[in-house]
Design a protein around this motif. Structure first.
Motif: not given
Lengths: 454, 454
Positions: B100-107
């Motif tokens: 499972i990978y996640y791209k984190y736009e919350g930064i």
């Protein structure tokens, strides 16, 4: 310009493998810690009811480097290495020849640098067979971090949160609960200490001192089932935070510069020490000369207006006696918004560095810190925590001084946390409802008359 | 294990230089947009009162790539490239063979992907000589992003915030004000539309539809001084968001894997499109087969329970008519907590992809999304926005299916934002005060009888 890099990232293989313990390099060792009753030096066994032996040994270690356990490094990978950025847009806004860099610890999932020490503290307690940890929290950064760390290692977590913060910052409590910790508004009826306070004043808004008493009591009377964790001040806490500075050293290298001055806020001293201790090591060994500037709130100026004397770490006088720059353990700071900096004393390591002339200190009033925070947010996008804003305010003073003298000055800020849970303070500032809340000197002088006689 | 990397960072030189416009590659072009009065196709001039011509041209462009202006890339550098992480600890918690990978736009400093389009929208408006922008915001992610973007380019910014959100989320309003924007609770007495609503119901809690009407009115009646900005749905907005997917393509390469399935939440469709469009380009051109899964709230299921028909984008029927999967423009979703997904329709691009069988969709109920959010937070540390939790819930379903079938499945999530301003929703969940808020089918059927007759 378009391909100029302003962020300097390290690969995760560069997460430090060791913490740096400055006790190995201090020109003069730290003063002895004394028992609060006997005034005799305390030994590791005196601390055993509250802390696991691994942390006690780190507290007194003279080893220059301490290995970071694999289990801790694995958790660090959730957010480390943290980014170092050049604040190009802030430089432009200030029209300064200074180069301003900031190390951003706010990308940690807890929102601040506090997780750097919460994780190893939870790890060593788990390893020692402890079932859970107790702690206090004021602003909530530390409670959040410890709740996350305990969750990672399957420990129970009990957070005593100063009642007025609990009521003013319900989202902080929610965040702490999200990670499975139990949050109790302090003073509470769950402890002897809390009940005593409530008997005197059922409407007590609480204080960090009271919350510490409750958390310590629960741990000390648990028969070893629970231990206690502290988020700043202690040597091992500052040592854990050196991952910040070790990374920053490599990142400044990537940027091709070396800081002329490092600026960081100081409350208990841990984020300040975290970024600066590795650079102080270079100052001591390689003769590199970086000025190290601690910025404290003018409303709670323990370095610039306190005295260097033995004092208690808590308000009620239960902790060991530590030589520190202190405003007196009975000093109650006014209710300014950087709750993480509302502490009467200071970490022993930071005080000794200050006393030995290895660092500088400056006190900045509240309104200047919020003005600096807004200037920074509008330039760089990040809304800093009110604590972090003190470092920014100090850096802006440095940048404007560089403009005045026309010199290029490389400034490194430790941006220790974001302000997402502090927006009520920003609202008060934007509405013109804040002031500097500084006490007259007589208040400081009175508090110092209550120092213990050693 | 200790030196295994779980975060895959790109240098800032890898921030994309171009946005990807999928209109160039769609097997069948997007349906014509119709004038709300005449039902005739609209042209660029019809949109000119609300948008600058550069954005209108992007809206209808058939060029595969659109250059990202240097001025926009400079701002992107404040937070881009965003990190891609492998959720090793989530995999372990689920005991799944899936990766499972996640791209984190919350930064992003605004806390979500919204800033990716807010910055170019502000830029092109500034370039066109516009003095300020008006917009609406519900959950507040978009209002925050546009206030930051306007601040960066020296534009005024007027945010109409749904009154009930304004009251429930005072910190969001504070964040928007921090960047110099003016926030008005909607309905307000500052517009004809707002006054009309207040005359009928002085205690109206407001709605996104009403707030849009107010924001559009201010722009449309300003004589060109102000224009209007929308945070999702439109083609140019989705195109701007492709920086997410372009980066993710390179980062999956660094990780040495390629996604079998991409999962993202869908409200208006912009974060979903942002991560998936570049992968769909590969699906179309290179024959790579990544399943693309849109996750919508079961309480507002425009793809899975709506019809594909011409409808208005707003509640009051003022916008052009767009063919979209819709629940009917009069449909009022129940007050579930993912405010950013409470939209009756869907971006034209997403609908056409769905209708052409190029993507899948799934509706997930509220309680499952919060359970997924907690599982994720406890494993990876990040507290996701309730909107983002829909993508996580979908990914967990995929990971458990992979466990069931014993297959390795590479899953990529778009974690589009953090939940720091949504902790009241977490409190409600932790206290057991949430439910699934799903309407019976009759409610959807009734709403669909109000579709315009084309």
């Amino acid at each position: 310009m378009s391909d100029e890099t302003v962020r300097f990232d390290l690969p995760q293989t560069d997460i430090p493998h060791q913490w740096y313990n400055i006790q190995a390099d201090l020109p003069r060792p730290l003063p002895t810690v004394l028992h609060p009753g006997t005034h005799q030096p305390i030994g590791p066994d005196d601390l055993a009811p509250l802390f696991p032996m691994d942390l006690i040994m780190q507290e007194v270690s003279q080893d220059r480097y301490i290995d970071i356990p694999d289990e801790v490094r694995e958790i660090y990978k959730l957010w480390r290495p943290t980014p170092l950025l050049r604040a190009r847009r802030l430089e432009k806004a200030l029209d300064t020849p200074a180069h301003i860099y900031y190390k951003y610890e706010g990308i940690s999932p807890s929102g601040s640098h506090k997780l750097n020490t919460a994780v190893p503290q939870a790890y060593y307690n788990k390893k020692a067979g402890v079932q859970g940890l107790t702690t206090e929290t004021g602003a909530g950064q530390w409670g959040t971090a410890l709740s996350q760390a305990c969750n990672f290692f399957g420990l129970e977590c009990f957070v005593y949160m100063v009642k007025v913060s609990y009521q003013q910052k319900p989202y902080r409590a929610a965040m702490i609960r999200t990670f499975g910790a139990q949050v109790t508004a302090s003073p509470s009826d769950t402890t002897h200490a809390g009940r005593g306070i409530l008997a005197q004043d059922p409407n007590s808004p609480g204080s960090l001192g009271i919350a510490i008493s409750e958390a310590v009591e629960v741990a000390a009377t648990s028969g070893g089932k629970y231990k206690y964790a502290l988020g700043s001040v202690l040597n091992h806490v500052l040592t854990h935070q050196t991952v910040i500075g070790e990374e920053a050293l490599k990142q400044m290298d990537l940027a091709g510069e070396y800081p002329d001055v490092i600026v960081a806020p100081t409350g208990g001293g841990s984020n300040f020490a975290g970024i600066s201790l590795p650079f102080i090591r270079h100052n001591l060994k390689d003769g590199k000369r970086t000025r190290i500037l601690a910025v404290e709130p003018a409303a709670c100026p323990s370095l610039t207006k306190g005295v260097y004397a033995y004092d208690f770490g808590d308000t009620s006088g239960m902790t060991p006696l530590v030589k520190m720059h202190t405003l007196g353990h009975t000093f109650v700071p006014p209710p300014f918004h950087a709750g993480g900096l509302r502490y009467h004393g200071m970490a022993s390591i930071v005080c000794e560095l200050y006393d030995q002339g290895l660092i500088e200190a400056q006190a900045i009033p509240q309104l200047e810190t919020f003005a600096a925070a807004l200037t920074f947010a509008k330039a760089e996008g990040i809304v800093p925590a009110p604590e972090a804003a003190h470092g920014i305010a100090g850096a802006i003073r440095e940048a404007l001084a560089a403009k005045e003298s026309g010199e290029k000055r490389v400034i490194l800020i430790n941006l220790c946390g974001h302000g997402h849970f502090d927006m009520s303070a920003y609202t008060a500032y934007l509405d013109g409802n804040l002031n500097d809340l500084e006490y007259p000197d007589e208040v400081f002088q009175e508090a110092l008359t209550h120092l213990p006689q050693i």
